[in-house]
Design a protein around this motif. Structure first.
Motif, PDB file in Angstrom:
ATOM      1  N   ASN A 121      -0.810 -15.333  28.846  1.00 53.69           N
ATOM      2  CA  ASN A 121       0.591 -15.632  28.547  1.00 53.69           C
ATOM      3  C   ASN A 121       1.005 -14.936  27.264  1.00 53.69           C
ATOM      4  OD1 ASN A 121      -0.309 -17.372  26.394  1.00 53.69           O
ATOM      5  ND2 ASN A 121      -0.662 -18.988  27.897  1.00 53.69           N
TER       6      ASN A 121
ATOM      7  N   ILE B  13       7.424 -14.812  32.535  1.00 51.64           N
ATOM      8  CA  ILE B  13       6.309 -14.720  33.479  1.00 51.64           C
ATOM      9  C   ILE B  13       4.987 -14.803  32.729  1.00 51.64           C
ATOM     10  CG2 ILE B  13       7.467 -13.408  35.301  1.00 51.64           C
ATOM     11  CD1 ILE B  13       6.215 -10.869  34.104  1.00 51.64           C
ATOM     12  N   SER B  14       3.940 -15.223  33.431  1.00 54.72           N
ATOM     13  CA  SER B  14       2.584 -15.191  32.894  1.00 54.72           C
ATOM     14  C   SER B  14       1.599 -15.309  34.043  1.00 54.72           C
ATOM     15  CB  SER B  14       2.356 -16.305  31.864  1.00 54.72           C
ATOM     16  OG  SER B  14       2.579 -17.573  32.448  1.00 54.72           O
ATOM     17  N   LEU B  15       0.317 -15.157  33.720  1.00 54.52           N
ATOM     18  CA  LEU B  15      -0.749 -15.218  34.718  1.00 54.52           C
ATOM     19  C   LEU B  15      -1.867 -16.132  34.226  1.00 54.52           C
ATOM     20  CD1 LEU B  15      -1.369 -11.464  35.713  1.00 54.52           C
ATOM     21  CD2 LEU B  15      -0.469 -13.249  37.217  1.00 54.52           C
TER      22      LEU B  15
ATOM     23  N   ARG C  84      -6.230 -16.736  35.443  1.00 56.89           N
ATOM     24  CA  ARG C  84      -7.368 -16.658  36.376  1.00 56.89           C
ATOM     25  C   ARG C  84      -8.080 -18.004  36.322  1.00 56.89           C
ATOM     26  NH1 ARG C  84     -12.239 -12.454  37.473  1.00 56.89           N
ATOM     27  NH2 ARG C  84     -13.814 -13.996  38.072  1.00 56.89           N
TER      28      ARG C  84
ATOM     29  N   GLU D 276       4.426 -22.449  39.900  1.00 59.44           N
ATOM     30  CA  GLU D 276       3.202 -21.648  39.999  1.00 59.44           C
ATOM     31  C   GLU D 276       3.004 -21.168  41.429  1.00 59.44           C
ATOM     32  OE1 GLU D 276      -1.645 -22.510  39.822  1.00 59.44           O
ATOM     33  OE2 GLU D 276      -0.269 -23.777  38.673  1.00 59.44           O
TER      34      GLU D 276
ATOM     35  N   ALA E 153       0.248 -17.047  39.194  1.00 62.52           N
ATOM     36  CA  ALA E 153       1.395 -16.483  38.486  1.00 62.52           C
ATOM     37  C   ALA E 153       2.357 -17.622  38.198  1.00 62.52           C
ATOM     38  CB  ALA E 153       2.073 -15.411  39.333  1.00 62.52           C
TER      39      ALA E 153
ATOM     40  N   SER F  81       6.155 -18.997  36.216  1.00 62.75           N
ATOM     41  CA  SER F  81       7.514 -18.552  35.897  1.00 62.75           C
ATOM     42  C   SER F  81       7.920 -18.884  34.464  1.00 62.75           C
ATOM     43  CB  SER F  81       8.513 -19.175  36.878  1.00 62.75           C
ATOM     44  OG  SER F  81       8.462 -20.595  36.793  1.00 62.75           O
TER      45      SER F  81
END
Length: 215
Positions: free
Chosen positions: A79, A91-93, A95, A114, A170, A172
């Motif tokens: 992020n 946006i961010s991710l 794992r 998400e 992913a 928002s």
């Protein structure tokens, strides 16, 4: 005349709705400056003349995280804290690595929806609707499957396979936040009163004290 009044009413309503939404960025980017002491709803922009490629880059999402913990999972976030260039982009991710039968415990993201993609393994996922129904919606996902968790709702994932599992999420928001339900309820600092929690969970205060000691 009636048509004109209707048009003006519609214009007023839509203008109000537009003012209530988040504004669009007014520049190409707003790279976060974490060293700036100013506090805003987000992070202060770095001088664009000092912006470099590294402000939009992070490496390591291919590396599996350690999963030898009590829940058997680990989240690797990507992020605005890892990529300053995500500031204002929404946006961010993340794992998520799972040991066999490991869980990503029930939690919420207060600022983001998400969308989760399974990269390896088989996951049981689900979310619970709000208090009007408290309906559990679940699905078993395999490699390549995608599932959406609406913003703010409690959700979870469990690896139901005998080998490791990996998912990519992913979100928002540049900073979606996470509230793990068990940690928040039983691990707050200071503790929530055992009497309050015993009444909420309809159990004995001694049982609550025992659970709180684990957090």
């Amino acid at each position: 005349m009636a048509t004109r009044i209707l048009f003006l009413t519609f214009l007023a309503i839509t203008s109000s709705l537009a003012l209530a939404s988040d504004p669009s960025p007014l520049q190409d980017f707003c790279v976060a400056d974490p060293n700036n002491p100013l506090k805003v709803n987000g992070l202060v922009c770095k001088d664009p003349k000092l912006v470099e490629a590294k402000d939009f880059f992070w490496s390591g999402l291919n590396v599996a995280a350690a999963i030898n913990n009590p829940v058997g999972s680990q989240v690797t976030p990507v992020n605005v804290a890892q990529i300053p260039g995500l500031n204002t982009l929404g946006i961010s991710l993340a794992r998520i690595d799972f040991a066999p039968w490991g869980i990503n415990a029930p939690h919420t993201h207060p600022r983001a929806s998400e969308i989760l993609t399974v990269l390896e393994g088989t996951l049981l996922v689900g979310f619970v609707t709000s208090n009007t129904e408290n309906r559990l919606i679940t699905k078993t996902l395999n490699k390549g499957d995608v599932f959406v968790f609406p913003v703010g709702l409690i959700h979870f994932q469990q690896n139901i396979g005998y080998g490791p599992a990996v998912a990519l999420a992913a979100l928002s928001s540049q900073n979606p936040g996470v509230v793990t339900i068990a940690n928040a309820v039983f691990g707050s600092k200071p503790d929530i009163s055992t009497d309050i929690l015993a009444k909420a969970f309809q159990t004995d205060p001694a049982i609550i004290s025992n659970i709180q000691a684990k957090f």
